[in-house]
Design an enzyme around this catalytic site. Structure first.
Site, PDB file in Angstrom:
ATOM      1  N   LYS A   1       0.851  -1.195   0.000  1.00 54.60           N
ATOM      2  CA  LYS A   1       0.000   0.000   0.000  1.00 54.60           C
ATOM      3  C   LYS A   1       0.883   1.240   0.000  1.00 54.60           C
ATOM      4  CE  LYS A   1      -2.771   3.084   2.741  1.00 54.60           C
ATOM      5  NZ  LYS A   1      -1.999   4.185   2.135  1.00 54.60           N
TER       6      LYS A   1
ATOM      7  N   GLU B   1       8.409  15.892  16.938  1.00 54.71           N
ATOM      8  CA  GLU B   1       8.783  15.835  15.528  1.00 54.71           C
ATOM      9  C   GLU B   1       7.897  16.781  14.728  1.00 54.71           C
ATOM     10  OE1 GLU B   1       9.943  12.411  12.333  1.00 54.71           O
ATOM     11  OE2 GLU B   1       8.051  12.123  13.394  1.00 54.71           O
TER      12      GLU B   1
ATOM     13  N   CYS C   1      12.368  11.548   8.344  1.00 59.56           N
ATOM     14  CA  CYS C   1      12.289  11.070   9.721  1.00 59.56           C
ATOM     15  C   CYS C   1      13.610  11.231  10.463  1.00 59.56           C
ATOM     16  CB  CYS C   1      11.832   9.617   9.756  1.00 59.56           C
ATOM     17  SG  CYS C   1      12.827   8.503   8.750  1.00 59.56           S
TER      18      CYS C   1
ATOM     19  N   GLU D   1       8.977   1.572  11.355  1.00 59.79           N
ATOM     20  CA  GLU D   1       9.968   2.654  11.232  1.00 59.79           C
ATOM     21  C   GLU D   1       9.194   3.941  11.416  1.00 59.79           C
ATOM     22  OE1 GLU D   1      11.923   5.503  10.582  1.00 59.79           O
ATOM     23  OE2 GLU D   1      11.997   5.130   8.423  1.00 59.79           O
TER      24      GLU D   1
END
Length: 481
Positions: free
Chosen positions: A177, A385, A286, A252
């Site tokens: 996906k 973040e 990231c 992750e």
């Protein structure tokens, strides 16, 4: 305008059962490039069934035979390189040079795992040394089975390669996906599967969002393992869904990575590495080193060098030569970053550069880089973040303070150490809680080295032999000698 209402299942494009459609937007022009299906749980059922039918024959192939298909993917991507670089820039907003790095990364990944597939043959049935006499043990590595692969929008074709290449090398079949935000580049994988005559059902590609495809895939009883890259919020939901069937997960997730600049560093060279660590891909990465820990003796010249470089960055159309930074990938992401800049105002942070104060190209989801200094560790901008072009800095007195502050985070994905004394830099790096640490370097990511992090940055590792191991089960057979 394209209408992408079909799913790639069992080597055929078939109509999705989903009725909802989602816009695919060019972040530079704000024009709608296509509409893509949001997907439907029935699509997942069909894709998982196809993957199960394909599994026995695919698993039975030798690693060398599977490697030939992976080499085919690498060669096919190479032939399409220029077109895919432009398509990625158009759909994602990253400048052409960055999109080119991405595609080369993906190609290298397929080639690396072709080699790992061949090496897997030699590892099968290896004798295990034993202290007990009269018993022989041999070790085998079997594929996990049918895997669900869910990838994010910030690195099209890259994160899919990091998952799909080792999964196929291991002998797994897959339901992939890609992100509904950047589906256009990923569609080439279905085209290549047909081109290289990949057996039907080995790769199934489903377009859709979390509701239509993501959640049904993560919870599907026919999926043996889920590998997810994305936010912590969604990653935790994926983990909860997989728990119901005791399925394996690889995650992750987020990062809030530090970059440490010690007093013996050259401020001009350090500034280049700091810029690359936070403003690459407009900060939508990231591993972005978004927390700057700079020794107080070098802080002033470093901030001056950074300000000069930020001012010199050219924001513009990513397809045009001379553009250093394109737009953020979506209006939603730009607005999320603007929300953090508003928090910075509320917290009274000191801006060396405020991205809102610069004239931005229009149209497009552009946002210039921001840099804050002397940021308190209690600030939300220091702790959370942001996933955008925002750098927060603090001064430190010595190595011990730098290491302590670097490790004082919920995340542990990556870090950078800039220090002229290599032995000292290495000693600092060894004490950092991060899956990858760069020393006096930009952020090199190689297929031979692992990717993943400590703490809330995820579970497991991608790339290298560890990436292959994520899709293998270890089996031992013990027999009388």
């Amino acid at each position: 305008m394209q209408v992408l209402n079909q799913q790639f299942i069992d080597n055929h494009w078939v109509a999705s059962r989903g009725e909802r459609r989602l816009p695919v937007v060019n972040p530079t022009t704000e024009e709608t490039l296509a509409e893509v299906t949001a997907g439907h749980p029935d699509d997942v059922d069909a894709a998982v069934a196809a993957a199960h039918r394909a599994l026995p024959a695919w698993q039975a192939l030798s690693g060398a035979e599977r490697a030939a298909y992976l080499e085919g993917f690498a060669e096919a991507l190479s032939r399409r390189r220029d077109a895919l670089v432009r398509l990625s820039s158009t759909n994602n907003g990253k400048v052409l040079a960055e999109a080119g790095i991405d595609l080369d990364d993906a190609i290298a990944c397929y080639r690396y795992y072709a080699g790992e597939a061949r090496r897997l043959d030699a590892r099968q049935g290896q004798v295990v040394p034993l202290e007990m006499e009269g018993v022989e043990a041999r070790c085998y590595h079997d594929p996990v089975g049918v895997v669900g692969l869910i990838t994010p929008w910030n690195f099209p074709l890259v994160t899919s390669a990091w998952k799909l290449a080792p999964a196929l090398a291991a002998g797994c079949t897959a339901v992939l996906k890609p992100s509904e935000v950047t589906p256009l580049p990923e569609r080439v994988l279905a085209e290549i599967a047909l081109e290289v005559k990949l057996p039907a059902g080995v790769l199934n590609l489903l377009h859709g969002d979390g509701e239509g495809i993501g959640a049904p895939l993560a919870s599907h009883p026919g999926i043996d393992k889920v590998s997810f890259t994305g936010s912590n919020r969604v990653g935790e939901a994926v983990m909860r869904a997989a728990a119901a069937g005791t399925r394996g997960v690889s995650l992750e997730l987020g990062g809030k990575s530090p970059i440490l600049v010690m007093e013996d560093a050259d401020p001009e060279q350090a500034a280049d590495w700091v810029m690359a660590g936070i403003y690459f891909n407009a900060g939508q990465i990231c591993s972005a080193t978004s927390r700057l820990l700079v020794h107080r003796d070098i802080a002033e010249p470093l901030y001056a060098a950074l300000a000069k470089r930020i001012d010199a960055l050219a924001l513009g159309d990513p397809l045009v030569d001379g553009s250093d930074m394109g737009p953020l990938t979506s209006a939603r992401q730009r607005d999320a970053v603007l929300g953090y800049l508003a928090i910075a105002d509320q917290e009274g942070l000191t801006a060396v550069r405020d991205g809102r104060r610069r004239e931005m190209p229009t149209p497009g989801f552009f946002l210039a880089p921001s840099l804050y200094r002397d940021v308190p560790v209690t600030s939300r901008l220091w702790q959370e973040e942001i996933f955008g072009p925002v750098l927060c800095g603090r001064s430190v007195a010595d190595d011990e303070e730098a290491i302590t502050l670097a490790n004082a985070s919920d995340f542990g994905l990556a870090a950078t150490v800039i220090c002229r004394d290599k032995a000292r830099a290495s000693a600092i790096a060894r004490r950092l809680q991060s899956g990858t640490t760069w020393i006096n370097s930009e952020q090199l990511v190689l297929p031979q080295t692992s990717w993943g992090g400590f703490k809330r940055s995820g579970i497991g590792r991608e790339l290298g032999p560890w990436g292959l191991a994520a899709y293998l089960e270890v089996k031992h057979c013990l027999i009388p000698a």
